[in-house]
Design an enzyme around this catalytic site. Sequence first.
Site, PDB file in Angstrom:
ATOM      1  N   TYR A  66       3.406  -5.836   0.209  1.00 60.41           N
ATOM      2  CA  TYR A  66       2.567  -5.539   1.365  1.00 60.41           C
ATOM      3  C   TYR A  66       3.297  -6.025   2.619  1.00 60.41           C
ATOM      4  O   TYR A  66       3.384  -7.233   2.865  1.00 60.41           O
ATOM      5  CB  TYR A  66       1.209  -6.230   1.275  1.00 60.41           C
ATOM      6  N   ARG A  98     -11.482   3.050   1.114  1.00 58.99           N
ATOM      7  CA  ARG A  98     -10.633   2.831   2.295  1.00 58.99           C
ATOM      8  C   ARG A  98     -11.377   3.090   3.598  1.00 58.99           C
ATOM      9  O   ARG A  98     -10.828   3.617   4.558  1.00 58.99           O
ATOM     10  CB  ARG A  98      -9.374   3.698   2.190  1.00 58.99           C
TER      11      ARG A  98
END
Length: 338
Positions: free
Chosen positions: A56, A211
């Site tokens: 990430y 999301r």
Amino acid sequence: MRTLTLGNNGPRTSALGLGCMGMSALYGEADRTESIATIHAALEAGVTLLDTGDFYAMGHNEMLIGEALRAAPAARREQALTSVKFGALRDPDGGWSGYDGRPAAVKNFAAYSLQRLGVDHIDVYRIARIDPDVPVEETVGAIAELVEKGHVRHIGLSEVGADTLRRAAATAPISDLQIEYSLLSRGIEAEILPTAAELGIGVTAYGVLSRGLISGHFTRDRKLAANDFRSMSPRFQGENLDRNLDLVDALRKIAEQKGVSVAQTAIAWVLAQGPRHDAAIVPLVGARRRDRLSEALGALDVTLDDADLAAIEAAVPAGAAAGARYPDSQMAHLDSEH
């Protein structure tokens, strides 16, 4: 906050976990100070599970969590459980180059994660996607060696199908499977969720708000930044987006009748699926701000009775989502889809 055990071999964790990815990558710009404040607020509220990945923003997210843990009160820091995904290969331009599950690579990834997080062990360690060139038994075996040496406490998996889950569990105790699960993504219900329940493996559900699509905050005219993953996600494109937001509008009517938010309803639905499927399910919420975290935590106070669940099912039936979970190039890496 309620706690539960992730599977027969897993750590005790809070009823909700905090997915920290969006604080560093894939959802546009994030505020570092607010991100750390959100992690601290989560720990203060009793959230124990902090989820990240070493890829990430190429380690940024792990360093962010490490910074937050160092600045947290000792009691809160000690209760925190780290869940780390590894194996995704990146290039300097931010591109993706596949996955590496070789035993030597597993140990190499872990060494860097321990340093970035500033911890002496990782609580749950898992490969982000199965390396098609390396048998899952070899990857899991390497994590098991890290467990033996005390560098890792529990072995997890991510986005794998039922057959792979069984093979892995035959190699070493698996505590948890991280996989997408929400009102719009219910593919695990047929085989994967029953297999996890049978084997005593907990489920960490990510994407519980798809999301942000079913958060109740996403609007039809919203413009997404080029570095926002959703700008390429099929479910956020054109007619797909319109159809999916129609589902959200139907869900909103139910939420309003109960006096709660759309996001709280969607999270509460995932929480309700644990008892219904005889499974241990911990939803990950991807809050990047304290106000969004507070809203998500409110889902713990939402009770959905049989009538509520039937109404939600009618509003958002299984398979109703328009568009795939990921672009075609990424779907090919999902063992869970096979």
